[in-house]
Design a protein around this motif. Structure first.
Motif, PDB file in Angstrom:
ATOM      1  N   GLU A  54       0.833  -1.202   0.000  1.00 14.05           N
ATOM      2  CA  GLU A  54       0.000   0.000   0.000  1.00 14.05           C
ATOM      3  C   GLU A  54       0.874   1.260   0.000  1.00 14.05           C
ATOM      4  N   ARG A  55       1.924   1.258   0.816  1.00 14.52           N
ATOM      5  CA  ARG A  55       2.806   2.430   0.888  1.00 14.52           C
ATOM      6  C   ARG A  55       3.536   2.658  -0.431  1.00 14.52           C
ATOM      7  N   GLN A  56       3.834   1.558  -1.122  1.00 21.35           N
ATOM      8  CA  GLN A  56       4.538   1.667  -2.398  1.00 21.35           C
ATOM      9  C   GLN A  56       3.583   1.841  -3.570  1.00 21.35           C
ATOM     10  N   ALA A  57       2.275   1.886  -3.266  1.00 24.14           N
ATOM     11  CA  ALA A  57       1.237   2.037  -4.293  1.00 24.14           C
ATOM     12  C   ALA A  57       1.332   0.930  -5.334  1.00 24.14           C
ATOM     13  N   GLY A  58       1.621  -0.279  -4.867  1.00 25.75           N
ATOM     14  CA  GLY A  58       1.723  -1.418  -5.772  1.00 25.75           C
ATOM     15  C   GLY A  58       0.405  -2.147  -5.915  1.00 25.75           C
ATOM     16  N   THR A  59       0.374  -3.154  -6.776  1.00 26.60           N
ATOM     17  CA  THR A  59      -0.848  -3.924  -7.013  1.00 26.60           C
ATOM     18  C   THR A  59      -0.631  -5.414  -6.773  1.00 26.60           C
ATOM     19  N   ASP A  60       0.522  -5.772  -6.223  1.00 30.35           N
ATOM     20  CA  ASP A  60       0.857  -7.185  -6.035  1.00 30.35           C
ATOM     21  C   ASP A  60       0.283  -7.696  -4.713  1.00 30.35           C
ATOM     22  N   HIS A  61      -0.980  -8.091  -4.729  1.00 33.17           N
ATOM     23  CA  HIS A  61      -1.653  -8.517  -3.505  1.00 33.17           C
ATOM     24  C   HIS A  61      -1.144  -9.860  -3.010  1.00 33.17           C
ATOM     25  N   VAL A  62      -1.380 -10.086  -1.713  1.00 31.01           N
ATOM     26  CA  VAL A  62      -1.150 -11.407  -1.148  1.00 31.01           C
ATOM     27  C   VAL A  62      -2.429 -12.224  -1.338  1.00 31.01           C
ATOM     28  N   ALA A  63      -2.287 -13.550  -1.268  1.00 31.10           N
ATOM     29  CA  ALA A  63      -3.401 -14.433  -1.608  1.00 31.10           C
ATOM     30  C   ALA A  63      -4.665 -14.202  -0.777  1.00 31.10           C
ATOM     31  N   PRO A  64      -4.581 -14.017   0.556  1.00 24.89           N
ATOM     32  CA  PRO A  64      -5.819 -13.789   1.312  1.00 24.89           C
ATOM     33  C   PRO A  64      -6.566 -12.529   0.880  1.00 24.89           C
ATOM     34  N   ILE A  65      -5.835 -11.489   0.472  1.00 23.13           N
ATOM     35  CA  ILE A  65      -6.501 -10.290  -0.030  1.00 23.13           C
ATOM     36  C   ILE A  65      -7.208 -10.603  -1.341  1.00 23.13           C
ATOM     37  N   ASP A  66      -6.580 -11.438  -2.175  1.00 23.37           N
ATOM     38  CA  ASP A  66      -7.226 -11.841  -3.421  1.00 23.37           C
ATOM     39  C   ASP A  66      -8.505 -12.623  -3.147  1.00 23.37           C
ATOM     40  N   LYS A  67      -8.512 -13.428  -2.060  1.00 24.26           N
ATOM     41  CA  LYS A  67      -9.740 -14.127  -1.662  1.00 24.26           C
ATOM     42  C   LYS A  67     -10.863 -13.135  -1.372  1.00 24.26           C
ATOM     43  N   ALA A  68     -10.518 -12.070  -0.658  1.00 23.34           N
ATOM     44  CA  ALA A  68     -11.511 -11.056  -0.301  1.00 23.34           C
ATOM     45  C   ALA A  68     -12.008 -10.314  -1.544  1.00 23.34           C
ATOM     46  N   ILE A  69     -11.084  -9.954  -2.437  1.00 23.12           N
ATOM     47  CA  ILE A  69     -11.468  -9.231  -3.652  1.00 23.12           C
ATOM     48  C   ILE A  69     -12.359 -10.110  -4.529  1.00 23.12           C
ATOM     49  N   ALA A  70     -12.028 -11.395  -4.617  1.00 28.19           N
ATOM     50  CA  ALA A  70     -12.838 -12.309  -5.424  1.00 28.19           C
ATOM     51  C   ALA A  70     -14.266 -12.377  -4.897  1.00 28.19           C
ATOM     52  N   LEU A  71     -14.426 -12.403  -3.577  1.00 24.89           N
ATOM     53  CA  LEU A  71     -15.759 -12.434  -2.998  1.00 24.89           C
ATOM     54  C   LEU A  71     -16.499 -11.136  -3.279  1.00 24.89           C
ATOM     55  N   THR A 120     -13.986 -17.679  -8.072  1.00 26.31           N
ATOM     56  CA  THR A 120     -12.836 -17.762  -8.980  1.00 26.31           C
ATOM     57  C   THR A 120     -13.259 -17.534 -10.424  1.00 26.31           C
ATOM     58  N   ILE A 121     -14.351 -18.154 -10.838  1.00 29.83           N
ATOM     59  CA  ILE A 121     -14.812 -18.011 -12.220  1.00 29.83           C
ATOM     60  C   ILE A 121     -15.230 -16.569 -12.504  1.00 29.83           C
ATOM     61  N   ILE A 122     -15.936 -15.944 -11.556  1.00 31.26           N
ATOM     62  CA  ILE A 122     -16.366 -14.561 -11.765  1.00 31.26           C
ATOM     63  C   ILE A 122     -15.164 -13.624 -11.817  1.00 31.26           C
ATOM     64  N   ALA A 123     -14.171 -13.859 -10.944  1.00 27.31           N
ATOM     65  CA  ALA A 123     -12.967 -13.026 -10.970  1.00 27.31           C
ATOM     66  C   ALA A 123     -12.250 -13.162 -12.312  1.00 27.31           C
ATOM     67  N   ALA A 124     -12.145 -14.381 -12.818  1.00 27.54           N
ATOM     68  CA  ALA A 124     -11.498 -14.593 -14.117  1.00 27.54           C
ATOM     69  C   ALA A 124     -12.312 -13.951 -15.237  1.00 27.54           C
ATOM     70  N   TRP A 125     -13.630 -14.094 -15.162  1.00 25.58           N
ATOM     71  CA  TRP A 125     -14.527 -13.540 -16.192  1.00 25.58           C
ATOM     72  C   TRP A 125     -14.399 -12.016 -16.253  1.00 25.58           C
ATOM     73  N   ARG A 126     -14.153 -11.393 -15.095  1.00 23.18           N
ATOM     74  CA  ARG A 126     -14.034  -9.942 -15.037  1.00 23.18           C
ATOM     75  C   ARG A 126     -12.580  -9.480 -15.227  1.00 23.18           C
ATOM     76  N   LYS A 127     -11.771 -10.363 -15.785  1.00 23.96           N
ATOM     77  CA  LYS A 127     -10.388 -10.054 -16.150  1.00 23.96           C
ATOM     78  C   LYS A 127      -9.507  -9.759 -14.936  1.00 23.96           C
ATOM     79  N   GLN A 128      -9.872 -10.304 -13.784  1.00 20.94           N
ATOM     80  CA  GLN A 128      -9.047 -10.169 -12.585  1.00 20.94           C
ATOM     81  C   GLN A 128      -8.245 -11.462 -12.409  1.00 20.94           C
ATOM     82  N   ALA A 129      -7.288 -11.661 -13.309  1.00 21.99           N
ATOM     83  CA  ALA A 129      -6.580 -12.940 -13.394  1.00 21.99           C
ATOM     84  C   ALA A 129      -5.847 -13.288 -12.103  1.00 21.99           C
TER      85      ALA A 129
END
Length: 330
Positions: A151-168, A238-247
């Motif tokens: 977050e401080r570096q304004a990056g986009t490389d999330h950790v896996a648990p955050i990706d779980k939350a975003i997918a939901l 997972t399918i919805i995240a992939a469908w919305r181009k959130q690979a």
């Protein structure tokens, strides 16, 4: 027989529905208490989306059905790695970025190998369960620090648990409610938990009865019907995240679920119902789980993408695995 099938289906529906209510209520409670969004994603959503597997495995272990308990954990991970990720990649290619994409797959492989070694050694004690949960807690703390740094570096490389939350959140945009009091969040949380417990009770009871009627092993039921059923939330998100181009979100959702399953659900199962992992899982299913985790790591390392062909091959691999399970049961 029809009543048992109905009970199993009703249990699965209750697990999925109860899990959704629990996550929604827990997120609203956390926001009402002004918990940071990062903690909501790492802990609340991460654990909440794994509750169907957790309730089912703990219920099975406490009812002296370890085959269903551990079959559910191992089968869910195999389904996540081969079926769910494969279906998502077959729908739309999952192209991973240049970030630290090997970090979480390496942890998933390590956790998988650990579970295999525990099974081979016949270990299954309260202290081991506690150690696995401590390992998950350490991982979550690491993810928290890593995400704050990103977050401080304004990056986009999330950790896996955050990706779980975003997918939901991609699946359920209305996940976050208005801060209008404690009553509704508390009611949703308690109702979701009650429905989850009832659904787990129904599903495990029906699965045990079906296994006995057809002379099937409880482990087989855990690896197939129970594992796929409790993995339905991961399949949808997972399918919805992939469908919305959130690979990377789709990929992180699968990897995060696998880590939570082994360290969190496996640890809780061993903690609440100590006992060795069934030996029948050692010769085939645990090696398949480890191999599938290693396969994902190798694809990340060499190709950094899961194309449609790779996705179809993963699904075909899962179908072949199911075929071997059924053939061995006949």
């Amino acid at each position: 027989m029809l009543m048992m099938i109905f009970a199993a289906v009703a249990g699965l529906v209750a697990l999925v529905g109860g899990g959704e209510l629990l996550v929604r209520g827990a997120v609203q409670l956390a926001e009402r208490a002004r918990v940071t969004p990062l903690i909501v994603g790492l802990v609340i959503v991460g654990f909440g989306t794994s509750m169907p597997e957790l309730v089912t495995s703990v219920e099975a272990a406490m009812r002296d059905a370890p085959g269903i308990a551990w079959g559910n954990i191992i089968g869910s991970n195999i389904a996540n790695s081969l079926l769910i990720l494969g279906m998502a990649a077959a729908i739309t290619p999952i192209i991973l970025g240049q970030g630290k994409i090997l970090r979480d797959p390496l942890i998933a492989v390590s956790a998988s190998v650990l579970l295999l070694l525990l099974a081979i050694s016949g270990s299954g004690t309260f202290l081991l369960g506690l150690a696995m949960l401590a390992g998950l807690a350490t991982y979550i703390v690491y993810c928290y620090r890593q995400e704050k740094r990103i977050e401080r570096q304004a990056g986009t490389d999330h950790v896996a648990p955050i990706d779980k939350a975003i997918a939901l959140e991609l699946t359920d945009p209305a996940l976050h409610g208005k801060r209008n009091g404690w009553g509704k969040p508390v009611a949703l949380t308690l109702l979701g938990l009650l429905i989850l417990i009832g659904g787990g009770h129904l599903l495990v009871g029906a699965a045990v009865d079906i296994a006995r009627i057809f002379g099937l092993s409880e482990t087989l039921i855990g690896l197939t019907i129970v594992a796929v059923g409790t993995s339905l939330p991961e399949l949808v998100t997972t399918i919805i995240a992939a469908w919305r181009k959130q690979a990377e979100v789709a990929f992180g959702n699968v990897i995060g679920s696998n880590i939570y399953n082994i360290l969190g659900i496996g640890g809780a199962t061993m903690l609440l119902a100590p006992g060795a992992i069934p030996s029948e899982l050692i010769s085939r299913d645990l090696p398949v789980m480890v191999a599938s985790a290693i396969l994902l790591l190798l694809v990340c390392f060499f190709f950094r993408k899961f194309g449609r062909v790779t996705g179809l091959l993963l699904v075909a691999g899962y179908c072949a695995y199911l075929g071997i399970l059924v053939a061995a049961a006949l």
